[in-house]
Design a protein around this motif. Structure first.
Motif, PDB file in Angstrom:
ATOM      1  N   GLU A 221       5.523   0.474  -9.129  1.00  0.00           N
ATOM      2  CA  GLU A 221       5.269   1.142  -7.847  1.00  0.00           C
ATOM      3  C   GLU A 221       4.153   2.184  -7.939  1.00  0.00           C
ATOM      4  O   GLU A 221       3.281   2.240  -7.070  1.00  0.00           O
ATOM      5  CB  GLU A 221       6.549   1.809  -7.336  1.00  0.00           C
ATOM      6  CG  GLU A 221       7.592   0.828  -6.906  1.00  0.00           C
ATOM      7  CD  GLU A 221       8.951   1.463  -6.686  1.00  0.00           C
ATOM      8  OE1 GLU A 221       9.689   0.930  -5.849  1.00  0.00           O
ATOM      9  OE2 GLU A 221       9.268   2.471  -7.343  1.00  0.00           O
ATOM     10  N   ILE A 222       4.181   2.981  -8.967  1.00  0.00           N
ATOM     11  CA  ILE A 222       3.178   4.044  -9.096  1.00  0.00           C
ATOM     12  C   ILE A 222       1.790   3.443  -9.270  1.00  0.00           C
ATOM     13  O   ILE A 222       0.809   3.962  -8.729  1.00  0.00           O
ATOM     14  CB  ILE A 222       3.532   5.002 -10.254  1.00  0.00           C
ATOM     15  CG1 ILE A 222       4.872   5.684  -9.974  1.00  0.00           C
ATOM     16  CG2 ILE A 222       2.436   6.036 -10.468  1.00  0.00           C
ATOM     17  CD1 ILE A 222       4.932   6.461  -8.670  1.00  0.00           C
TER      18      ILE A 222
ATOM     19  N   GLN B 100       0.823  -1.214   0.000  1.00  0.00           N
ATOM     20  CA  GLN B 100       0.000   0.000   0.000  1.00  0.00           C
ATOM     21  C   GLN B 100       0.861   1.271   0.000  1.00  0.00           C
ATOM     22  O   GLN B 100       0.385   2.346  -0.326  1.00  0.00           O
ATOM     23  CB  GLN B 100      -0.913   0.040   1.235  1.00  0.00           C
ATOM     24  CG  GLN B 100      -1.897  -1.093   1.294  1.00  0.00           C
ATOM     25  CD  GLN B 100      -1.335  -2.321   2.018  1.00  0.00           C
ATOM     26  OE1 GLN B 100      -0.135  -2.507   2.163  1.00  0.00           O
ATOM     27  NE2 GLN B 100      -2.231  -3.179   2.458  1.00  0.00           N
ATOM     28  N   ASP B 101       2.112   1.149   0.399  1.00  0.00           N
ATOM     29  CA  ASP B 101       3.046   2.275   0.397  1.00  0.00           C
ATOM     30  C   ASP B 101       4.304   1.813  -0.342  1.00  0.00           C
ATOM     31  O   ASP B 101       5.356   1.618   0.256  1.00  0.00           O
ATOM     32  CB  ASP B 101       3.366   2.689   1.838  1.00  0.00           C
ATOM     33  CG  ASP B 101       4.067   4.023   1.931  1.00  0.00           C
ATOM     34  OD1 ASP B 101       4.257   4.685   0.890  1.00  0.00           O
ATOM     35  OD2 ASP B 101       4.452   4.406   3.052  1.00  0.00           O
ATOM     36  N   PRO B 102       4.202   1.624  -1.661  1.00  0.00           N
ATOM     37  CA  PRO B 102       5.221   0.903  -2.410  1.00  0.00           C
ATOM     38  C   PRO B 102       6.566   1.614  -2.576  1.00  0.00           C
ATOM     39  O   PRO B 102       7.536   0.983  -2.984  1.00  0.00           O
ATOM     40  CB  PRO B 102       4.564   0.703  -3.780  1.00  0.00           C
ATOM     41  CG  PRO B 102       3.613   1.845  -3.893  1.00  0.00           C
ATOM     42  CD  PRO B 102       3.092   2.069  -2.502  1.00  0.00           C
ATOM     43  N   LEU B 103       6.635   2.876  -2.249  1.00  0.00           N
ATOM     44  CA  LEU B 103       7.896   3.595  -2.413  1.00  0.00           C
ATOM     45  C   LEU B 103       8.746   3.586  -1.146  1.00  0.00           C
ATOM     46  O   LEU B 103       9.910   3.974  -1.186  1.00  0.00           O
ATOM     47  CB  LEU B 103       7.620   5.047  -2.830  1.00  0.00           C
ATOM     48  CG  LEU B 103       6.880   5.206  -4.163  1.00  0.00           C
ATOM     49  CD1 LEU B 103       6.479   6.655  -4.374  1.00  0.00           C
ATOM     50  CD2 LEU B 103       7.720   4.696  -5.318  1.00  0.00           C
ATOM     51  N   ALA B 104       8.181   3.151  -0.032  1.00  0.00           N
ATOM     52  CA  ALA B 104       8.853   3.277   1.264  1.00  0.00           C
ATOM     53  C   ALA B 104       9.147   1.935   1.912  1.00  0.00           C
ATOM     54  O   ALA B 104       8.447   0.948   1.681  1.00  0.00           O
ATOM     55  CB  ALA B 104       7.993   4.110   2.206  1.00  0.00           C
TER      56      ALA B 104
ATOM     57  N   ALA C  70      12.987   5.817   1.561  1.00  0.00           N
ATOM     58  CA  ALA C  70      12.719   5.288   0.220  1.00  0.00           C
ATOM     59  C   ALA C  70      13.344   3.909   0.004  1.00  0.00           C
ATOM     60  O   ALA C  70      14.505   3.690   0.333  1.00  0.00           O
ATOM     61  CB  ALA C  70      13.229   6.256  -0.845  1.00  0.00           C
ATOM     62  N   ARG C  71      12.541   3.029  -0.568  1.00  0.00           N
ATOM     63  CA  ARG C  71      13.045   1.690  -0.886  1.00  0.00           C
ATOM     64  C   ARG C  71      14.191   1.760  -1.879  1.00  0.00           C
ATOM     65  O   ARG C  71      15.181   1.036  -1.743  1.00  0.00           O
ATOM     66  CB  ARG C  71      11.908   0.815  -1.440  1.00  0.00           C
ATOM     67  CG  ARG C  71      12.373  -0.566  -1.868  1.00  0.00           C
ATOM     68  CD  ARG C  71      11.245  -1.492  -2.243  1.00  0.00           C
ATOM     69  NE  ARG C  71      10.592  -1.137  -3.473  1.00  0.00           N
ATOM     70  CZ  ARG C  71       9.858  -1.985  -4.198  1.00  0.00           C
ATOM     71  NH1 ARG C  71       9.687  -3.227  -3.791  1.00  0.00           N
ATOM     72  NH2 ARG C  71       9.265  -1.590  -5.292  1.00  0.00           N
ATOM     73  N   ASP C  72      14.099   2.667  -2.865  1.00  0.00           N
ATOM     74  CA  ASP C  72      15.183   2.752  -3.848  1.00  0.00           C
ATOM     75  C   ASP C  72      16.477   3.272  -3.231  1.00  0.00           C
ATOM     76  O   ASP C  72      17.560   2.928  -3.683  1.00  0.00           O
ATOM     77  CB  ASP C  72      14.772   3.540  -5.091  1.00  0.00           C
ATOM     78  CG  ASP C  72      14.424   4.994  -4.829  1.00  0.00           C
ATOM     79  OD1 ASP C  72      14.284   5.385  -3.653  1.00  0.00           O
ATOM     80  OD2 ASP C  72      14.271   5.745  -5.809  1.00  0.00           O
ATOM     81  N   LEU C  73      16.397   4.068  -2.170  1.00  0.00           N
ATOM     82  CA  LEU C  73      17.604   4.508  -1.475  1.00  0.00           C
ATOM     83  C   LEU C  73      18.283   3.315  -0.812  1.00  0.00           C
ATOM     84  O   LEU C  73      19.502   3.152  -0.902  1.00  0.00           O
ATOM     85  CB  LEU C  73      17.259   5.573  -0.426  1.00  0.00           C
ATOM     86  CG  LEU C  73      18.445   6.184   0.305  1.00  0.00           C
ATOM     87  CD1 LEU C  73      18.135   7.632   0.662  1.00  0.00           C
ATOM     88  CD2 LEU C  73      18.810   5.445   1.556  1.00  0.00           C
TER      89      LEU C  73
END
Length: 138
Positions: free
Chosen positions: A120-121, A32-36, A54-57
């Protein structure tokens, strides 16, 4: 359908006196919060102390020094002995934590199986987030 990926592990906190303190940590990812990603640190005094970033970080930090804000992440070493360094900071102070890099990489792999980077978006529920934001603004 699975909507979260969590994993418990111990991180080592380097104290100002050079002591190494084990900190039980829950890694949590929710579709539900795919970026974090969330790291929930067990603190004997405050209970769970969450840190969200951030997951990407985190993913980038498994390969090279990443982050120029309140979280910095970088790898150290190779193979099974490799470590991940995590340096969260806030106005209240900072901490230097380390944990086995392979464990973080396995967990991240599971999060990307749940929500691939390119999707993700699509997984982000913007209408719900906007409604919650607007409710809080009134």
């Amino acid at each position: 359908m699975t909507s979260c990926v969590d994993h418990m592990l111990d991180m080592e906190l380097a104290s100002p006196l050079g002591e190494r303190i084990l900190v039980p940590t829950q890694l949590l990812y929710r579709s539900q919060d795919p970026l974090a990603v969330q790291l929930l640190f067990q603190d004997g005094l405050q209970g769970l102390v969450p840190w969200v970033f951030a997951r990407d970080l985190l993913a980038a930090g498994t390969r090279t020094l990443s982050g120029d804000g309140d979280v910095q992440v970088w790898p150290d070493g190779f193979g099974r002995e490799a470590l991940l360094h995590l340096l969260p900071s806030s106005p209240h102070g900072s901490a230097h934590l380390t944990t086995p890099l392979p464990a973080i990489e396995r967990w991240l792999h599971c999060t990307y199986q749940l929500v691939p980077a390119a999707r993700e978006i699509e997984a982000l529920d913007l209408e719900t987030h906007l409604a919650q934001f607007l409710d809080g603004a009134t």
